[in-house]
Structure formats: C-alpha cells, structure tokens
Design an enzyme around this catalytic site. Sequence first.
Site, mmCIF file in Angstrom:
data_model
loop_
_atom_site.group_PDB
_atom_site.id
_atom_site.type_symbol
_atom_site.label_atom_id
_atom_site.label_comp_id
_atom_site.label_asym_id
_atom_site.label_seq_id
_atom_site.Cartn_x
_atom_site.Cartn_y
_atom_site.Cartn_z
ATOM 1 N N ARG A 1 -5.228 0.355 -6.757
ATOM 2 C CA ARG A 1 -3.981 0.908 -6.203
ATOM 3 C C ARG A 1 -3.409 2.030 -7.065
ATOM 4 N NH1 ARG A 1 -2.320 -2.361 -1.983
ATOM 5 N NH2 ARG A 1 -2.669 -4.586 -2.202
ATOM 6 N N PHE B 1 -13.971 2.461 4.793
ATOM 7 C CA PHE B 1 -13.053 1.794 3.879
ATOM 8 C C PHE B 1 -12.653 2.738 2.749
ATOM 9 C CE2 PHE B 1 -11.775 -0.918 0.366
ATOM 10 C CZ PHE B 1 -10.880 -1.747 1.013
ATOM 11 N N GLY C 1 0.764 -1.247 0.000
ATOM 12 C CA GLY C 1 0.000 0.000 0.000
ATOM 13 C C GLY C 1 0.788 1.286 0.000
ATOM 14 N N ASP D 1 -5.004 1.460 10.789
ATOM 15 C CA ASP D 1 -6.424 1.187 11.053
ATOM 16 C C ASP D 1 -6.531 0.703 12.504
ATOM 17 O OD1 ASP D 1 -9.137 0.679 10.444
ATOM 18 O OD2 ASP D 1 -8.725 -1.296 9.659
ATOM 19 N N ASP E 1 0.848 3.178 4.564
ATOM 20 C CA ASP E 1 -0.263 3.787 3.835
ATOM 21 C C ASP E 1 -1.362 4.223 4.794
ATOM 22 O OD1 ASP E 1 -0.813 1.158 4.518
ATOM 23 O OD2 ASP E 1 -1.703 0.606 2.602
HETATM 24 P P1 5GP Z 1 -4.280 -2.479 10.727
HETATM 25 O O1 5GP Z 1 -3.349 -3.596 11.089
HETATM 26 O O2 5GP Z 1 -3.821 -1.116 11.202
HETATM 27 O O3 5GP Z 1 -5.704 -2.773 11.137
HETATM 28 O O4 5GP Z 1 -4.401 -2.452 9.163
HETATM 29 C C1 5GP Z 1 -3.346 -2.184 8.356
HETATM 30 C C2 5GP Z 1 -3.556 -2.648 6.949
HETATM 31 O O5 5GP Z 1 -4.920 -2.971 6.635
HETATM 32 C C3 5GP Z 1 -3.174 -1.514 6.033
HETATM 33 O O6 5GP Z 1 -1.795 -1.502 5.771
HETATM 34 C C4 5GP Z 1 -4.023 -1.817 4.812
HETATM 35 O O7 5GP Z 1 -3.364 -2.747 3.993
HETATM 36 C C5 5GP Z 1 -5.283 -2.468 5.380
HETATM 37 N N1 5GP Z 1 -6.361 -1.460 5.529
HETATM 38 C C6 5GP Z 1 -6.829 -0.926 6.672
HETATM 39 N N2 5GP Z 1 -7.826 -0.037 6.425
HETATM 40 C C7 5GP Z 1 -7.977 -0.013 5.075
HETATM 41 C C8 5GP Z 1 -8.842 0.722 4.191
HETATM 42 O O8 5GP Z 1 -9.705 1.533 4.561
HETATM 43 N N3 5GP Z 1 -8.687 0.478 2.859
HETATM 44 C C9 5GP Z 1 -7.774 -0.414 2.371
HETATM 45 N N4 5GP Z 1 -7.708 -0.548 1.039
HETATM 46 N N5 5GP Z 1 -6.934 -1.115 3.170
HETATM 47 C C10 5GP Z 1 -7.041 -0.908 4.518
#
Ligand code: 5GP
Length: 178
Positions: free
Chosen positions: A169, A156, A48, A106, A103
């Site tokens: 992407r 999202f 990302g 979350d 990127d």
């Molecule tokens: P975390 O571990 O912080 O929950 O999530 C990290 C990864 O989840 C990010 O690097 C990304 O790949 C994916 N991700 C989290 N939220 C989103 C979103 O709103 N859109 C997309 N496309 N990927 C997300």
Amino acid sequence: MNKINIHQKEFEILLENETICKRTRLIGIQLNVDYEGRCPIFIGVLNGSFLFMADLLKEVELDCEIGFIRVASYQGTTSSGEIKETFGLPEDLAGKDVIIVEDIVDTGLTLQYILEKVKAQNPASINVCSLLFKPAALLSPIKELTYVGFEIPNEFVVGYGLDYDGLGRNLKDIYRAI
Ligand code: 5GP
C-alpha cells in the site's frame, strides 16, 4: 524500479507517481469548477483510497467536508453468498453533495453497495471519483462514476494504496502483476 516482488510474486510498473499526481491535479481542477459555490462532502473508501484521497484533497480549493468509510465483505449463507457491511458512513448526508472517493472500481459491487447506503439518506447529489477503473470487469453500469483517473486492463494491480495480501500500500507507483 520497474519490477518488484511482493510475497514472491512479480509486478511491473503500470503508472508512475508523477503520472498519477498529474492526473489527480486535473481531476482536482475539474472538481473545483464543477462544485463551485457548493460545499461537498468527500467520503473516502478505506483502506485503498487513503493516498489518493490525501493527494486529491490537496488540489481541491472548495469549502468541503471530509470523511472515510470502510466496507467489509465476507461470505454469508444468503443466495448471493456475500454480505457487506459499512462502517463509519456519516449519518447526516441529507441534502448534501456527496463525492465518494474510491481507489479502484473492479466489478463495481462494492460501489453499488455504498451508493445504496448513501442514497438511502437522500443526499442532494452523489458522484463517484475513482483513481482506477477496470471497464472490462464491471458487472453493470454505474451512472454516478463521473470522475476516473485511469481506465486500466482487467489485471491485478498494487501500490499507491492498493495491497497484495496486506503489502504494497505504501508504494509510490502502481504496479501490475506479471
Ligand atoms: P469491486 O467490488 O469493484 O469488485 O472491488 C472493489 C475492491 O476490490 C477495491 O476497493 C479493492 O479493494 C479490491 N480490488 C479490486 N481490484 C483490485 C486490484 O487489481 N488490486 C487490488 N489490490 N485490489 C483490488
């Protein structure tokens, strides 16, 4: 284009490329000031971060090293249910100033995992630079998250490196699901 369809799902514009680039320029300037006289290593988290990493590093005027890592997560049989694995983390981070480039943050679980791996190598410092951050989704505070492009709602998003089921992407702008 204010609205697009990916895999029959509708998205609307959230951040235009020009807005992203302006913010990225400001973060670059801040990094130039904060790391003056040092030689940090920027580590981009694939897939990302590839566009953000490229645009950000064009604004960085420091002597610096650049690398990428990839984190895979899959369902396992442990109590936590999830096992992660990092590919390609440089093995010579001891004593270095490390900047992780993400990127999006979350839940923060991916970042926590990467930070543990990096800290195990005893770097001089670690900071995180994430283009996007969803504060409402974060499970526990991350003190290393120093540079954030945009705080966004817990929705999202797709584009500018981020995908929806493999697509999107390459979009210049960032869209949110509607
Ligand atoms: P975390 O571990 O912080 O929950 O999530 C990290 C990864 O989840 C990010 O690097 C990304 O790949 C994916 N991700 C989290 N939220 C989103 C979103 O709103 N859109 C997309 N496309 N990927 C997300």
